[in-house]
Motif scaffolding. Structure first.
Motif, PDB file in Angstrom:
ATOM      1  N   GLN A 107      14.448-145.657-105.157  1.00 12.65           N
ATOM      2  CA  GLN A 107      13.747-144.399-104.866  1.00 12.65           C
ATOM      3  C   GLN A 107      13.309-143.703-106.137  1.00 12.65           C
ATOM      4  OE1 GLN A 107      15.189-141.895-101.583  1.00 12.65           O
ATOM      5  NE2 GLN A 107      16.820-143.376-101.327  1.00 12.65           N
ATOM      6  N   MET A 108      14.160-143.786-107.191  1.00  9.08           N
ATOM      7  CA  MET A 108      13.814-143.122-108.437  1.00  9.08           C
ATOM      8  C   MET A 108      12.619-143.805-109.087  1.00  9.08           C
ATOM      9  SD  MET A 108      17.501-142.232-110.081  1.00  9.08           S
ATOM     10  CE  MET A 108      16.804-141.452-111.525  1.00  9.08           C
ATOM     11  N   GLU A 109      12.592-145.134-108.954  1.00  8.08           N
ATOM     12  CA  GLU A 109      11.551-145.912-109.621  1.00  8.08           C
ATOM     13  C   GLU A 109      10.175-145.714-109.002  1.00  8.08           C
ATOM     14  OE1 GLU A 109      11.670-150.236-110.594  1.00  8.08           O
ATOM     15  OE2 GLU A 109      13.810-149.824-110.496  1.00  8.08           O
ATOM     16  N   GLU A 110      10.141-145.394-107.701  1.00  5.46           N
ATOM     17  CA  GLU A 110       8.874-145.286-106.983  1.00  5.46           C
ATOM     18  C   GLU A 110       7.804-144.522-107.749  1.00  5.46           C
ATOM     19  OE1 GLU A 110       9.565-143.497-103.223  1.00  5.46           O
ATOM     20  OE2 GLU A 110       9.699-145.407-102.169  1.00  5.46           O
ATOM     21  N   GLY A 111       8.193-143.325-108.230  1.00  7.29           N
ATOM     22  CA  GLY A 111       7.231-142.477-108.916  1.00  7.29           C
ATOM     23  C   GLY A 111       6.736-143.120-110.199  1.00  7.29           C
ATOM     24  N   LEU A 112       7.684-143.728-110.940  1.00  4.83           N
ATOM     25  CA  LEU A 112       7.310-144.369-112.201  1.00  4.83           C
ATOM     26  C   LEU A 112       6.347-145.529-111.955  1.00  4.83           C
ATOM     27  CD1 LEU A 112      10.669-144.502-114.189  1.00  4.83           C
ATOM     28  CD2 LEU A 112       8.665-143.085-114.669  1.00  4.83           C
ATOM     29  N   ALA A 113       6.617-146.306-110.912  1.00  9.07           N
ATOM     30  CA  ALA A 113       5.772-147.462-110.613  1.00  9.07           C
ATOM     31  C   ALA A 113       4.371-147.007-110.237  1.00  9.07           C
ATOM     32  CB  ALA A 113       6.381-148.281-109.480  1.00  9.07           C
ATOM     33  N   LEU A 114       4.294-145.884-109.566  1.00  4.90           N
ATOM     34  CA  LEU A 114       3.010-145.391-109.081  1.00  4.90           C
ATOM     35  C   LEU A 114       2.191-144.746-110.191  1.00  4.90           C
ATOM     36  CD1 LEU A 114       1.496-145.091-106.369  1.00  4.90           C
ATOM     37  CD2 LEU A 114       2.481-142.819-106.188  1.00  4.90           C
ATOM     38  N   GLY A 153      25.982-132.177-103.981  1.00  3.68           N
ATOM     39  CA  GLY A 153      25.617-131.768-105.329  1.00  3.68           C
ATOM     40  C   GLY A 153      25.068-132.941-106.136  1.00  3.68           C
ATOM     41  N   MET A 154      25.717-134.110-105.984  1.00  5.86           N
ATOM     42  CA  MET A 154      25.268-135.312-106.697  1.00  5.86           C
ATOM     43  C   MET A 154      23.869-135.701-106.233  1.00  5.86           C
ATOM     44  SD  MET A 154      27.249-136.397-108.952  1.00  5.86           S
ATOM     45  CE  MET A 154      28.850-135.962-109.568  1.00  5.86           C
ATOM     46  N   ARG A 155      23.646-135.619-104.914  1.00  3.00           N
ATOM     47  CA  ARG A 155      22.320-135.982-104.406  1.00  3.00           C
ATOM     48  C   ARG A 155      21.248-135.057-104.959  1.00  3.00           C
ATOM     49  NH1 ARG A 155      23.101-137.432 -98.073  1.00  3.00           N
ATOM     50  NH2 ARG A 155      25.325-137.706 -98.295  1.00  3.00           N
ATOM     51  N   GLN A 156      21.591-133.777-105.085  1.00  2.14           N
ATOM     52  CA  GLN A 156      20.592-132.862-105.603  1.00  2.14           C
ATOM     53  C   GLN A 156      20.316-133.192-107.078  1.00  2.14           C
ATOM     54  OE1 GLN A 156      18.395-131.646-104.137  1.00  2.14           O
ATOM     55  NE2 GLN A 156      18.684-129.525-103.556  1.00  2.14           N
ATOM     56  N   ARG A 157      21.356-133.635-107.815  1.00  4.35           N
ATOM     57  CA  ARG A 157      21.130-134.073-109.194  1.00  4.35           C
ATOM     58  C   ARG A 157      20.214-135.286-109.229  1.00  4.35           C
ATOM     59  NH1 ARG A 157      25.916-132.953-112.761  1.00  4.35           N
ATOM     60  NH2 ARG A 157      26.988-131.282-111.690  1.00  4.35           N
ATOM     61  N   ILE A 158      20.449-136.216-108.320  1.00  9.08           N
ATOM     62  CA  ILE A 158      19.636-137.432-108.297  1.00  9.08           C
ATOM     63  C   ILE A 158      18.190-137.095-107.959  1.00  9.08           C
ATOM     64  CG2 ILE A 158      19.258-139.595-107.061  1.00  9.08           C
ATOM     65  CD1 ILE A 158      22.371-139.651-106.731  1.00  9.08           C
ATOM     66  N   MET A 159      18.032-136.206-106.986  1.00 13.64           N
ATOM     67  CA  MET A 159      16.689-135.742-106.603  1.00 13.64           C
ATOM     68  C   MET A 159      15.997-135.149-107.827  1.00 13.64           C
ATOM     69  SD  MET A 159      15.025-135.635-103.771  1.00 13.64           S
ATOM     70  CE  MET A 159      13.279-135.269-103.866  1.00 13.64           C
ATOM     71  N   LEU A 160      16.738-134.285-108.527  1.00 10.51           N
ATOM     72  CA  LEU A 160      16.213-133.638-109.714  1.00 10.51           C
ATOM     73  C   LEU A 160      15.832-134.685-110.766  1.00 10.51           C
ATOM     74  CD1 LEU A 160      15.797-130.865-111.000  1.00 10.51           C
ATOM     75  CD2 LEU A 160      18.119-130.989-111.875  1.00 10.51           C
ATOM     76  N   ALA A 161      16.726-135.675-110.936  1.00 16.61           N
ATOM     77  CA  ALA A 161      16.472-136.725-111.917  1.00 16.61           C
ATOM     78  C   ALA A 161      15.193-137.480-111.576  1.00 16.61           C
ATOM     79  CB  ALA A 161      17.656-137.701-111.964  1.00 16.61           C
ATOM     80  N   SER A 162      15.013-137.821-110.294  1.00 14.31           N
ATOM     81  CA  SER A 162      13.846-138.626-109.962  1.00 14.31           C
ATOM     82  C   SER A 162      12.563-137.817-110.124  1.00 14.31           C
ATOM     83  CB  SER A 162      13.981-139.211-108.552  1.00 14.31           C
ATOM     84  OG  SER A 162      13.971-138.185-107.610  1.00 14.31           O
ATOM     85  N   VAL A 163      12.652-136.515-109.933  1.00 13.27           N
ATOM     86  CA  VAL A 163      11.467-135.684-110.125  1.00 13.27           C
ATOM     87  C   VAL A 163      11.168-135.519-111.619  1.00 13.27           C
ATOM     88  CG1 VAL A 163      10.542-133.361-109.837  1.00 13.27           C
ATOM     89  CG2 VAL A 163      11.713-134.473-107.947  1.00 13.27           C
TER      90      VAL A 163
END
Lengths: 527, 269
Positions: A107-114, A153-163
Motif C-alpha cells: 500500500q505504501m509503494e502504490e503512490g511511489l510506483a504511480l 495509533g500505529m496505523r495512523q503512523r503508517i498512513m502518515l508515512a505513506s502520504v
C-alpha cells in the motif's frame, strides 16, 4: 511568495442548501493552518473540496481553489496528478483508511510506483526509511504485515508515512487523531508536525479540538455553519477571541472545578479486592491459548456519592475494570463487594438487586440505544424492574426524566432522529431513571464535540449533585475529569499505578505515566 | 407515510390470488375433480373459461382449487421453516458455546443435502400427504433460515444496547426477544419471501415425481406437471398455472420488500 493553497470564495452546496458559504483562506509554504469547527460546520467538506473528493450529494457551488497559483478544476487529470505528490491527505479513521486485504508495504509503494520513476528496490528502501522515521521498529519485516496487526495509533503512523513518502507540498489532515487516545494522539500529532517541518510541507489541519490548535497550528480559522467566524494567528485568537462563538469554543475547554470538601469516612459502596479479569490470547491452532490479564489484581473502593475518575491510555484495562465492577464481565479472581456483600459469583435475586442499584452510560450513543425503540420506551425500560409499576406510570416517569435531561417533548422520536449529544442525554436518562446508587460512565463524553461535551458533562455533574450517586468516570482524557472528579485513579497495563485526591494527582503527579497523560491532555492554553 | 408502489402492486397481486382462493372455498364453476372423458382438452369457451384438461376437468375450477392448496401449503411450510430455523438460529447465535456448536453441526449436515432431496427422503418415510409435504419442506429449508438468523444475531449481540439491557437487570430471555429478535426481521422477511417462491416450485417438483399433494387434489405444481405432455395441443393448460405462480410470487416479493421498509424505524418519522 505564492501561497501553496488559496481558497477564494469557495461555496459548497448539498441539494439546494449551502453547507459552505464563500470561504476564503490561504496557506503559505510550510505553514500550519487549523480549520476549527464542530460537526456540521463544513470543515471536512472544505478539505475534501480542495482535493476534489467531495462525497456524492455535495458539489462545489462557485468560488475557486488555487494550488501554487494555478486554479484547480474538479475531476481534471491535472488534479489527479497533484493528489499524492502535491497534496496528501490523512483521514480520521485509521481502522478503515488502510485496505485490510493488502500488506502495508504494497500500500505504501502504490503512490511511489504511480508518481515516481524509482526502481522496485529504491521504493522498498524509501518505504523502510519512512517507516523507521515514523517510529515503526523492525520496519523491513513489518512491510509484509497486514493493517490488522497494528494498533490504531500505529496505523495512523503508517498512513502518515505513506502520504509523506511523496513529499507533498500540502498535507490535509482531517481529524487525524480524533479516534485515538490522548497519549497516542499527542505522539501522532508531534510526528505529523515534525515531518511537515522537515519536508517544508504546509499543513491544513481539520479539527474540532481547540487544544490541538494551540499546540500545532500557526494560524486558525474558526468555522460555524459553513462560514468563517474568525481567523488569525492561533495563539492570540485563543487567548483573546473576538467573536462570541470562538469564545464559546474556548470556554468549552475543560477547566478545573472547585474541589468538594472531603467527606467523612464511610463504608465503601462498592469495592474491588484483588480483582483480575483475563482473556485468552490469540493462540495457535491446536495449542491452548495463553491467558492475558486485562485487569491484574486491582483493588478499588468507591464511597457513596463519590466521583472517581479512572484514567488510562487505550489497553490500560480501564474499560474492562468498569465492566467488571458492574459484573458485565466475569472476573477470574478476586472479590467484588457491594454494600459489604460479596457479589463476585451471585446470581438470581441477589444479582438482580445489584443490577437494580447500578447503571452504566456507554461511550458510543450510536450503538448503546436500540434503534428500533422510541426514546420514551428506551427510558421507560429500566422501570420494568422491579415488577409492579403500571405502564402509564413508567411512561410518565420517563417523560419527567427526559424533561430533566433537556429532551422534553422528544419522547416519540427514534434515536436516529437525534444528534449525538441528544442521544447521550437519552443514555444518561436511561441510566438515572431508576435512581441508581452507582453509575459507571464509560468514556461517556469522548465521542462528542467540545461544546456538546461541556453541556453533557454539566448535566452529569448536576444530576450527580442532585441524586448523590457514586460515579466511576472512565476516560482517557485527564482534561475531562478535571471538572467533576473528586478522586483520580490512573491505570496502566491492567494495574493501578497512581491514585489520590484530584488536585494532588493533577498538581503533583508521582508517576511518569501520569505526567505523560497530563502533558497530552487537551487543556485550556495557559491554564 | 408515502404511498409505496411496492406495497400497492404487491398487495394487489397477492390480494387477487387470495381472493381467488377464498372464492374457491365457497364456489367453483365446476367440481374441480369431476372427470368427463368425452370433453378432454376442450379449448376455452363460454362453458369452460380456460378449457379442460386431459381428464376433461375444468381448468378454471382446478386453478381456483389449486390456489387454496398451494397457498396453504406454501404459507404453512414457510411458517414451519421460520419457526424451526429462527429457534435454532437465535439459540445458537445468542448462547454460543456448545449449544452453538451442536446446532451448527446439525445445521451443516442438513445443509449438505440439497433441500429437495432431503424432502424426498422424508416424504418417502412420511408418505405423500399435504401435511407431510409441509413438514418435509419445512425441515429442508429451516437450516438456511437458521444460518441467516444466527449471522445477524452474532452481530447484534455485540452491540452495546444488548449489554445495556443486561446492565438494567433484564433476563437473557427478555433481552433476546426485546432487543435481538426484532433486528433479525429485515433479513428474515427477505428470506421468507424467496422461500415462499422456492416452496411453490419445490411442491410442483415433488408433484412431478408423484410425491406431492396426492391427486386428484389440484395444486398449481401438479397441474403444471401434468400439463407438460400436452404442451403443443393445449398450451393454456401449462400457461394458466404458470401465470398464477408468477403472479403469486411477484406479489409476495413486492409485499415482502414493502414490509421490510415499513419495519425500518428510519423511515417512520
Amino acid at each position: 511568495m505564492t501561497p501553496v493553497l488559496e481558497v477564494d470564495r469557495l461555496s459548497i452546496a448539498a441539494g439546494g442548501r449551502r453547507v459552505v458559504e464563500e470561504l476564503c483562506f490561504g496557506i503559505a509554504p510550510g505553514e500550519a493552518l487549523a480549520l476549527v469547527g464542530e460537526s456540521g460546520s463544513g470543515k471536512s467538506a472544505t478539505a475534501r473540496a480542495v482535493i476534489g473528493l467531495l462525497p456524492p450529494g455535495l458539489a462545489p457551488d462557485g468560488g475557486e481553489v488555487r494550488f501554487e497559483g494555478a486554479a484547480l478544476a474538479a475531476n481534471s487529470a491535472a488534479l489527479r496528478r497533484l493528489r499524492g505528490p502535491g497534496i496528501g491527505m490523512v483521514f480520521q479513521e485509521p481502522m478503515t483508511s488502510l485496505n485490510p486485504a493488502h500488506r502495508i508495504g504494497a500500500q505504501m509503494e502504490e503512490g511511489l510506483a504511480l508518481h515516481t520513476s524509482l526502481s522496485r528496490t529504491q521504493r522498498r528502501d524509501a518505504c523502510i526509511a519512512m517507516l523507521e522515521r515514523v517510529g515503526i521498529t523492525d520496519a523491513a519485516s513489518r512491510l509484509n504485515a497486514f493493517p490488522h496487526e497494528f494498533s490504531g495509533g500505529m496505523r495512523q503512523r503508517i498512513m502518515l508515512a505513506s502520504v509523506m513518502l511523496l513529499r507533498p507540498r500540502l498535507l490535509i489532515a482531517d481529524e487525524p487523531t480524533t479516534a485515538l487516545d490522548t497519549l497516542t494522539q499527542a505522539e501522532v500529532m508531534d510526528l505529523m508536525s515534525g515531518l511537515a517541518r522537515e519536508h517544508g510541507t504546509a499543513l491544513l489541519l481539520i479539527t474540532h479540538d481547540l487544544g490541538l490548535v494551540a499546540r500545532y497550528a500557526d494560524r486558525a480559522l474558526v468555522m460555524q455553519h459553513g462560514r468563517a467566524v474568525e481567523q488569525g494567528p492561533a495563539a492570540p485568537l485563543l487567548d483573546h477571541p473576538r467573536e462570541a462563538y470562538t469564545r464559546a469554543l474556548v470556554d468549552a475547554l475543560p477547566r478545573r472545578g472547585v474541589a468538594r470538601p472531603t467527606r467523612p469516612p464511610s463504608a465503601p459502596l462498592i469495592e474491588a479486592r484483588g480483582l483480575s479479569v483475563t482473556y485468552p490470547k490469540r493462540g495457535a491452532l491446536f495449542r491452548r491459548a495463553e491467558m492475558f490479564a486485562a485487569v491484574d489484581d486491582v483493588s478499588l473502593a468507591i464511597h457513596p456519592g463519590e466521583v472517581v475518575a479512572l484514567v488510562g491510555g487505550s489497553g490500560s484495562g480501564k474499560t474492562t475494570l468498569g465492566r467488571a465492577m458492574l459484573r458485565l464481565v466475569q472476573s477470574a479472581s478476586g472479590q467484588l463487594l457491594f454494600r459489604g456483600a460479596d457479589m463476585t459469583r451471585q446470581s438470581g435475586p441477589a444479582l438482580l438487586d445489584f443490577r437494580l442499584a447500578c447503571q452504566i452510560v456507554f461511550q458510543d450513543p450510536y450503538s448503546s440505544l436500540d434503534p428500533r425503540m422510541r426514546v420514551r420506551d428506551i427510558v421507560a425500560e429500566p422501570l420494568r424492574l422491579p415488577a409492579g409499576m403500571a405502564m402509564a406510570e413508567r411512561h410518565r416517569r420517563a417523560d419527567a426524566m427526559l424533561d430533566e435531561v433537556g429532551l422534553g417533548g422528544l419522547g416519540a422520536r427514534f434515536p436516529h432522529a437525534l444528534s449525538g449529544g441528544q442521544r447521550q442525554r437519552v443514555a444518561i436518562a436511561r441510566a438515572l431513571v431508576r435512581d441508581p446508587a452507582f453509575v459507571v460512565a464509560d468514556e461517556a463524553v469522548s465521542a462528542l464535540d467540545a461544546t456538546v461535551r461541556k453541556q453533557v458533562l454539566a448535566l452529569l455533574r448536576d444530576q450527580q449533585r442532585r441524586r448523590g450517586f457514586a460515579c466511576l468516570f472512565v476516560t482517557h482524557d485527564l482534561g475531562v475529569v478535571e471538572e467533576i472528579a473528586d478522586r483520580i485513579v490512573v491505570m496502566q497495563g491492567g494495574r493501578i499505578v497512581e491514585s489520590g485526591p484530584r488536585d494532588a494527582v493533577l498538581d503533583t503527579p508521582a508517576q511518569e505515566y501520569t505526567r505523560a497523560l497530563l502533558a497530552a491532555a487537551l487543556r485550556r492554553p495557559g491554564a | 407515510m408515502r404511498l409505496r408502489p411496492n406495497l400497492l402492486i404487491g398487495g394487489t397481486l397477492l390480494g387477487f390470488v387470495v381472493a381467488v382462493a377464498a372464492t374457491a372455498l365457497v364456489w367453483t364453476p365446476y367440481d374441480p375433480v369431476r372427470t368427463n372423458l368425452r370433453r378432454r382438452l376442450v379449448p376455452p369457451s363460454n362453458d369452460y373459461w380456460l378449457g379442460t384438461d386431459e381428464f376433461g376437468r375444468d381448468v378454471a375450477s382446478r386453478l381456483m382449487e389449486g390456489a387454496v392448496t398451494s397457498l396453504t401449503v406454501a404459507a404453512s411450510t414457510v411458517l414451519v421453516a421460520l419457526a424451526l430455523g429462527m429457534a435454532m438460529g437465535l439459540a445458537g447465535g445468542f448462547l454460543r458455546g456448545w449449544t452453538d456448536r451442536i446446532l451448527g453441526a446439525v445445521n451443516d449436515t442438513l445443509l449438505a443435502f440439497p433441500g429437495i432431496l432431503l424432502a424426498l427422503g422424508l416424504l418417502a418415510v412420511l408418505g405423500p400427504s399435504r401435511w407431510g409435504i409441509v413438514l418435509a419442506l419445512g425441515l429442508a429449508y429451516a437450516p438456511s433460515v437458521a444460518r441467516v438468523v444466527r449471522g445477524s444475531v452474532l452481530s447484534i449481540r455485540e452491540r452495546e444496547f444488548v449489554e445495556a439491557s443486561r446492565a438494567l437487570g433484564n433476563s437473557e430471555g427478555y433481552t433476546l426477544l426485546r432487543h435481538v429478535l426484532p433486528h433479525t426481521a429485515a433479513p428474515v422477511i427477505v428470506l421468507a419471501t424467496s422461500l415462499f417462491g422456492w416452496i411453490i416450485l419445490a411442491e410442483s417438483a415433488l408433484s412431478f415425481l408423484g410425491l406431492g399433494v396426492p391427486p386428484p387434489a389440484a395444486t398449481w405444481g401438479n397441474m403444471l406437471a401434468s400439463a407438460r405432455p400436452f404442451m403443443d395441443q393445449a398450451p393454456l393448460l401449462s400457461i394458466a398455472p404458470g401465470v398464477m405462480i408468477a403472479t403469486c410470487l411477484l406479489g409476495v416479493n413486492l409485499l415482502g420488500d414493502a414490509l421490510r421498509d415499513l419495519l425500518d424505524p428510519r423511515d417512520c418519522t
